[in-house]
Write an enzyme that holds these catalytic residues in place. Structure first.
Site, PDB file in Angstrom:
ATOM      1  N   ILE A 164      48.676 -12.582  64.325  1.00 32.12           N
ATOM      2  CA  ILE A 164      47.656 -13.334  65.062  1.00 32.12           C
ATOM      3  C   ILE A 164      48.118 -14.714  65.509  1.00 32.12           C
ATOM      4  CG2 ILE A 164      45.720 -12.106  63.999  1.00 32.12           C
ATOM      5  CD1 ILE A 164      45.380 -14.509  62.103  1.00 32.12           C
ATOM      6  N   LYS A 165      49.392 -15.028  65.293  1.00 32.50           N
ATOM      7  CA  LYS A 165      49.885 -16.332  65.730  1.00 32.50           C
ATOM      8  C   LYS A 165      49.999 -16.380  67.252  1.00 32.50           C
ATOM      9  CE  LYS A 165      50.326 -18.110  61.611  1.00 32.50           C
ATOM     10  NZ  LYS A 165      49.916 -16.986  60.759  1.00 32.50           N
ATOM     11  N   GLN A 166      50.154 -17.589  67.783  1.00 30.70           N
ATOM     12  CA  GLN A 166      50.219 -17.745  69.232  1.00 30.70           C
ATOM     13  C   GLN A 166      51.398 -16.992  69.833  1.00 30.70           C
ATOM     14  OE1 GLN A 166      49.840 -21.976  68.515  1.00 30.70           O
ATOM     15  NE2 GLN A 166      48.426 -22.166  70.225  1.00 30.70           N
ATOM     16  N   LEU A 167      52.531 -17.022  69.144  1.00 26.35           N
ATOM     17  CA  LEU A 167      53.661 -16.166  69.498  1.00 26.35           C
ATOM     18  C   LEU A 167      53.813 -15.154  68.376  1.00 26.35           C
ATOM     19  CD1 LEU A 167      56.191 -15.695  71.410  1.00 26.35           C
ATOM     20  CD2 LEU A 167      57.480 -16.858  69.609  1.00 26.35           C
TER      21      LEU A 167
ATOM     22  N   GLN B 144      53.692 -13.986  62.786  1.00 28.22           N
ATOM     23  CA  GLN B 144      52.829 -12.922  62.277  1.00 28.22           C
ATOM     24  C   GLN B 144      51.805 -12.525  63.348  1.00 28.22           C
ATOM     25  OE1 GLN B 144      49.468 -13.835  61.283  1.00 28.22           O
ATOM     26  NE2 GLN B 144      48.882 -11.929  60.278  1.00 28.22           N
TER      27      GLN B 144
END
Length: 362
Positions: A181-184, A179
Site C-alpha cells: 500500500i505504499k506510494q511506490l 510494501q
C-alpha cells in the site's frame, strides 16, 4: 466507501509484457533486473549508494547489523510508527528507549531525543511518519554533537524532501518500504540508502548470507553470517515499471495534501499539522488533529469516507514492557490525530466531497 489506502499497480498493457518476459526468462531470483532497479532508485533519490531489498524491515535490520547493535545497547526510537520499526530493534537484543513526540506533529522531539542519550546509545531511529519529515535541522546537530548515527525510517516518505532533496542522502542510513500500500509498491520490497560507501559494501554481503557476489561462490569465505534479504527480479521488474509512473502518482498525493492544507485551515474542530523548516511532505497519509475523534470518524463513515488513526502506538506492546515511560507529548497527539484519504484515487471531486463533509461539522 472512499478508502484510506489503496494499492496502485501500473496498467496491464505496460506491466504484463515485461513481467512475463522476466518470469519466463529462467532468471527470477536477484539478477540483472534487480540491479537495473537499484540504478533507477539511485538516480531518483540522487544517491549512488542504494541497495534494493526484499522488505523495509530488512533495510532497518541491515542498518542495525552494520552498527553491531546487540544486547546492552540502546536505540532511541519513537512509538509513533508501525510495529516493524521497533520490533526490528527488539530482534537484535538491544533496548528501545522511547523519545517523546512533538504533540503538534507526532514526530520525534529533538529535545526529548537529547534527554534520552546515554553512554549506551548506539543509534537514533527516526520515522518520517505519514510522509512528514522530522526536524532534521535539529536532529543533525544532535547526531554530530554526540557522534551518534541516525537511521531514517522513510517507509512512509519515499519522495518527501529535506533541504530540497529527496529524503535519502542526509543520514548514515535511510530505509524505504515498497510494501503493497505504499506510494511506490513492488508488491513487497524495500531499499536502503547510505552516505558511507563502506557501509554499502558490508550491506551487499549481509543481504546475501554473508557471501561476496564479486567473488566466485566456490572461492567465497563468509566472515560474518548474513541473511536472505535481496530483492528478486520479479519484484524489481514491477518496481521499474512503477517508478516510471511514480512522479505522477506522487504529484497527486502532494496536490491533494496541499489542497487539504488550504481548504481545512480554520475549520472548527480541526487542527492542521505544521511542517518543519526545510522539509516537504509526500502526504502518504493526510494527518490532522480533530476534536472528539470518535464522533469525527463516525461522521466520515456516514458520508462514505474512511478516517482512522490507522497505527497502534507501539510502546503499549508487551515486548517493550522494559521501555515503558511517561510520554506526555505522545499522549496528547495520539488522543486526537486522524488520517483522511489523500492518495492517487482521490480526484478533484472526491477531495471536495471530503472537505464539504468536514466543514459541516460532527
Amino acid at each position: 466507501m472512499i478508502p484510506l489506502v489503496k494499492t496502485n499497480i501500473a496498467d496491464r498493457n505496460q506491466l504484463m509484457p515485461v513481467l512475463e518476459q522476466v518470469i519466463y526468462s529462467g532468471y527470477v531470483a536477484a539478477g540483472e533486473a534487480s540491479r537495473k532497479f537499484e540504478e533507477e532508485l539511485r538516480e531518483y533519490i540522487g544517491n549512488p549508494y542504494v541497495l534494493a531489498l526484499n522488505s523495509g524491515t530488512a533495510a532497518l535490520h541491515i542498518a542495525l547489523l552494520i552498527l553491531d547493535v546487540g544486547p546492552g545497547d540502546e536505540i532511541i526510537s519513537t512509538p509513533m510508527t508501525a510495529e516493524p520499526t521497533n520490533t526490528t530493534i527488539a530482534v537484535t537484543g538491544a533496548k528501545v528507549v522511547w523519545a517523546d513526540v512533538d504533540p503538534e506533529t507526532g514526530l520525534a522531539s529533538p529535545a526529548s531525543i537529547r534527554e534520552k542519550i546515554t553512554n549506551k546509545t548506539k543509534a537514533i531511529m527516526l520515522v518520517h511518519y505519514a510522509g512528514m519529515v522530522c526536524d532534521m535541522d535539529e536532529i543533525n546537530k544532535i547526531s554530530e554533537e554526540f557522534n551518534i548515527p541516525v537511521i531514517e525510517d522513510a517507509a512512509h516518505a519515499f519522495g518527501s524532501k529535506y533541504n530540497g532533496k529527496i529524503v535519502g542522502s542526509n543520514s548514515r542510513f535511510t530505509c524505504y518500504s515498497f510494501q503493497a500500500i505504499k506510494q511506490l509498491t513492488t508488491i513487497d520490497g524495500g531499499a536502503i540508502a547510505f552516505t558511507n560507501p563502506d557501509d554499502m559494501a558490508e550491506a551487499k554481503k549481509l543481504r546475501w548470507f554473508g557471501l561476496d557476489r564479486g567473488v566466485s561462490r566456490l572461492e567465497n569465505d563468509i566472515k560474518r553470517a548474513g541473511y536472505k534479504y535481496e530483492m528478486n527480479n520479479v519484484n524489481a521488474t514491477i518496481g521499474s515499471v512503477q517508478l516510471k509512473n511514480y512522479p505522477d502518482i506522487l504529484k497527486r498525493y502532494i496536490d491533494n495534501g496541499m489542497y487539504f492544507d488550504r481548504e481545512l485551515a480554520g475549520v472548527k474542530g480541526v487542527t492542521l499539522i505544521p511542517y518543519y523548516k526545510n522539509t516537504e511532505p509526500s502526504y502518504w497519509l493526510y494527518t490532522m488533529k480533530v476534536e472528539r475523534r470518535n464522533d469525527f470518524i463516525k461522521m466520515m463513515e456516514e458520508n462514505g469516507i474512511m478516517a482512522s488513526p490507522l497505527h497502534h502506538r507501539t510502546d503499549t506492546h508487551s515486548v517493550f514492557a522494559e521501555s515503558k515511560c511517561d510520554l506526555p507529548g505522545m499522549e496528547e497527539f495520539y488522543s486526537s490525530f486522524v488520517h483522511i484519504p489523500c492518495g492517487w484515487w482521490v480526484d478533484d471531486e472526491t477531495r471536495a466531497q471530503i472537505v464539504k463533509a468536514i466543514r459541516k461539522g460532527w
